[in-house]
Write a protein that holds these residues in place. Structure first.
Motif, short mmCIF file in Angstrom:
data_model
loop_
_atom_site.label_atom_id
_atom_site.label_comp_id
_atom_site.label_asym_id
_atom_site.label_seq_id
_atom_site.Cartn_x
_atom_site.Cartn_y
_atom_site.Cartn_z
N ALA A 1 0.86 -1.18 0.00
CA ALA A 1 0.00 0.00 0.00
C ALA A 1 0.90 1.23 0.00
N ALA A 2 0.48 2.25 -0.73
CA ALA A 2 1.28 3.48 -0.80
C ALA A 2 0.35 4.68 -0.71
N LEU A 3 0.69 5.59 0.18
CA LEU A 3 -0.06 6.84 0.30
C LEU A 3 0.60 7.86 -0.62
N VAL A 4 -0.16 8.34 -1.59
CA VAL A 4 0.36 9.30 -2.56
C VAL A 4 -0.11 10.70 -2.16
N ASP A 5 0.84 11.60 -1.99
CA ASP A 5 0.56 12.99 -1.61
C ASP A 5 1.27 13.88 -2.62
N VAL A 6 0.53 14.34 -3.62
CA VAL A 6 1.11 15.14 -4.70
C VAL A 6 1.31 16.57 -4.21
N HIS A 7 2.54 17.08 -4.28
CA HIS A 7 2.82 18.46 -3.91
C HIS A 7 2.64 19.35 -5.14
N TYR A 8 2.10 20.53 -4.91
CA TYR A 8 1.95 21.49 -5.99
C TYR A 8 2.11 22.89 -5.43
N PRO A 9 2.53 23.83 -6.27
CA PRO A 9 2.87 25.17 -5.78
C PRO A 9 1.63 25.96 -5.35
N PRO A 10 1.84 27.03 -4.58
CA PRO A 10 0.72 27.87 -4.15
C PRO A 10 -0.05 28.44 -5.34
N ASN A 11 -1.36 28.52 -5.15
CA ASN A 11 -2.24 29.07 -6.18
C ASN A 11 -3.22 30.02 -5.48
N LEU A 12 -3.28 31.28 -5.93
CA LEU A 12 -4.17 32.28 -5.33
C LEU A 12 -5.60 31.97 -5.73
N ILE A 13 -6.47 31.76 -4.72
CA ILE A 13 -7.89 31.52 -4.99
C ILE A 13 -8.64 32.84 -5.02
N SER A 14 -8.42 33.66 -4.00
CA SER A 14 -9.07 34.97 -3.97
C SER A 14 -8.14 35.96 -3.30
N GLY A 15 -8.09 37.13 -3.88
CA GLY A 15 -7.24 38.19 -3.35
C GLY A 15 -8.08 39.43 -3.11
N PHE A 16 -7.48 40.57 -3.27
CA PHE A 16 -8.19 41.82 -3.05
C PHE A 16 -7.75 42.82 -4.11
N SER A 17 -8.49 43.91 -4.19
CA SER A 17 -8.17 44.95 -5.17
C SER A 17 -7.76 46.22 -4.42
N ASP A 18 -7.29 47.21 -5.18
CA ASP A 18 -6.88 48.48 -4.58
C ASP A 18 -8.09 49.13 -3.90
N MET A 19 -7.82 49.82 -2.80
CA MET A 19 -8.88 50.55 -2.10
C MET A 19 -8.29 51.79 -1.44
#
Length: 142
Positions: free
Chosen positions: A87-105
């Motif tokens: 049995a093998a537990l697979v944990d795929v690593h992937y880089p950060p991805n921005l889901i939601s940010g903000f705009s200028d205010m």
């Protein structure tokens, strides 16, 4: 850069056992279970009258490939037996991805300000806030 992964197991038995691959306790029957195309290749090799090697190759690993992969042996005389050592537990690593940010205010000097942003990634990304004032960078506490 795309990565691939190959898992293998060898089973023994009389009659020669069939190999069943599972992911998170669900049988992997064909590519339709796993996704589309030929990213997943399952191969069985008979090594002798009582020995068989099974391999599963996963091409272009992605987040959906995370899970517990297990090799099971079945010779039709008994219920399938789980081969825990394979049995093998697979944990795929992937880089950060921005889901939601903000705009200028724009805010008044006396106003409070709350900023938030959401990222995904494995391992969990560390978020560092910086403030730029007159071309100076100041790291803020979280």
């Amino acid at each position: 850069v795309s990565a691939s992964l190959q898992l293998d197991c060898t089973v023994y038995g009389h009659l020669i056992p069939d190999i069943i691959w599972t992911k998170d306790e669900s049988n992997i029957i064909d590519d339709t279970y796993l996704g589309s195309g030929t990213r997943y290749v399952i191969t069985d090799l008979s090594l002798s009258d009582t020995e068989r090697m099974g391999m599963i190759t996963i091409e272009n690993l992605n987040y959906d490939d995370n899970g517990l992969y297990t090799c099971r042996a079945n010779n039709t005389l008994f219920d399938p037996i789980t081969i825990d050592s394979n049995a093998a537990l697979v944990d795929v690593h992937y880089p950060p991805n921005l889901i939601s940010g903000f705009s200028d205010m724009t805010k008044n000097a006396s106003d409070s300000l709350q900023l938030s942003c959401n990222f995904t990634g494995t391992p969990t990304p560390t978020i560092v806030w910086n403030r730029y004032i007159s071309n100076e960078i100041e790291t803020l506490e979280r």
